[in-house]
Write an enzyme that holds these catalytic residues in place. Structure first.
Site: not given
Ligand code: NDP
Length: 284
Positions: A52, A96, A119
């Site tokens: 990422k 995460q 997200d």
């Protein structure tokens, strides 16, 4: 022979477009920044976080990295999120997953302000998707829609069957296909006679989490098959939830694993970071 839907090249197109927009914003003095938080040192998570950060760098998005020790308390993590929520120069916040067992993932994700929750897992963003309001959409299903559209595959009016109903993939996938005017059926582990349902599909999206489970018996001749699954086999090779060798001769188009849905997820994350700047009003 099925057309192979090339996720590598389509994800590159998306990233190139994001890069161009980010560079235009930079000329107007507007920056885009993603904060990535990892708790503990799970090796798979470390790879995802590294990828990422690399993607951010490639498209010109700034990234801030918070690598916290495994024993970080939930309170400490929530405090960091509060700080990032408050800082106007941070546009996106990503935690995460998975988090260590002593931390409640939902409480943590819900703490991120919806306008920075890139997200697309926050209940407000999920709600916005279901009623068609602007918000962030979960990156993997959003990537599937891009794969279909950019491959010239019409969704409107098609029989779309989604295997799997997870909050991250199956459910948002169904909402997005519905938004594109598909006729959508969602299947799961309690579905009776799964092959008879999946054989109705013009577009079959498989997010089941079982290596190579979907064989030609599940697929109608000429269907488009999108394989979300990703598994590392004992020989070190990757495979999907679809048995590619069995299904490819029956399908009209199919995504490979690797190189199909996988690369789209990070590309759509970059897209969401850019979108965050637009939704916040920081850029026109
Ligand atoms: P989950 O395990 O959360 O969900 C799997 C779904 O499949 C559940 O809804 C489950 O039903 C259903 N299911 C399981 N077994 C069967 C069966 N025998 N028949 C019918 N339905 C069944 O997985 P995710 O949605 O998180 O992920 C799915 C796959 O996609 C995984 O392989 C994962 O690794 C991959 N993935 C890939 C990403 C990428 O970037 N490419 C991103 C995210 C996931 P029930 O609800 O009844 O239990």
């Amino acid at each position: 022979m099925a057309k192979i839907i090339d996720g590598k090249s389509i994800s590159q197109q998306v990233k190139d477009e994001v890069k161009e927009q980010v560079s235009k914003l930079a000329q107007e003095g507007v920056t885009v920044t993603l904060a990535v938080i990892q708790v503990g040192a799970d090796p798979a998570s470390s790879v995802y976080v590294r990828n990422k950060k690399k993607a951010c760098e490639a498209v010109g998005i700034g990234s801030e990295s918070y690598e916290l020790p495994e024993e970080t308390s939930q309170e400490e993590l929530l405090k960091l999120i509060d700080t990032l929520n408050e800082r106007p120069e941070v546009d996106g916040i990503l935690v995460q997953l998975p988090l260590p067992g002593h931390i409640n993932e939902q409480i943590v994700l819900d703490r991120i302000v919806p306008g920075k929750e890139v997200d697309g897992f926050h209940p407000q963003n999920v709600g916005c998707l279901s009623i068609g309001k602007p918000g962030f959409v979960s990156c993997t299903p959003a990537g599937v829609i891009q794969l279909l559209k950019r491959s010239g595959i019409e969704i409107a009016g098609k029989e779309c069957v989604v295997i799997g109903r997870s909050n991250i993939v199956g459910k948002p996938m169904a909402m997005l296909l519905l938004k594109e005017n598909g006729t959508v059926t969602v299947t799961h582990s309690r579905t009776k006679d799964l092959p008879s349902v999946t054989r109705r599909a013009d577009i079959l999206v498989v997010a089941i989490g079982k290596p190579k489970m979907i064989t030609a018996d599940y697929v109608k001749e000429g269907a488009v098959v999108i394989d979300v699954g990703i598994h590392r086999m004992e020989d070190g090779k990757l495979c999907g939830d679809v048995d590619f060798a069995s299904v490819e001769p029956v399908a009209s188009a199919i995504t490979p694993v690797p190189g199909g849905v996988g690369p789209m997820t990070i590309a759509m994350l970059m897209h969401n970071c850019l979108e965050s700047v637009r939704l916040s009003g920081k850029a026109k």
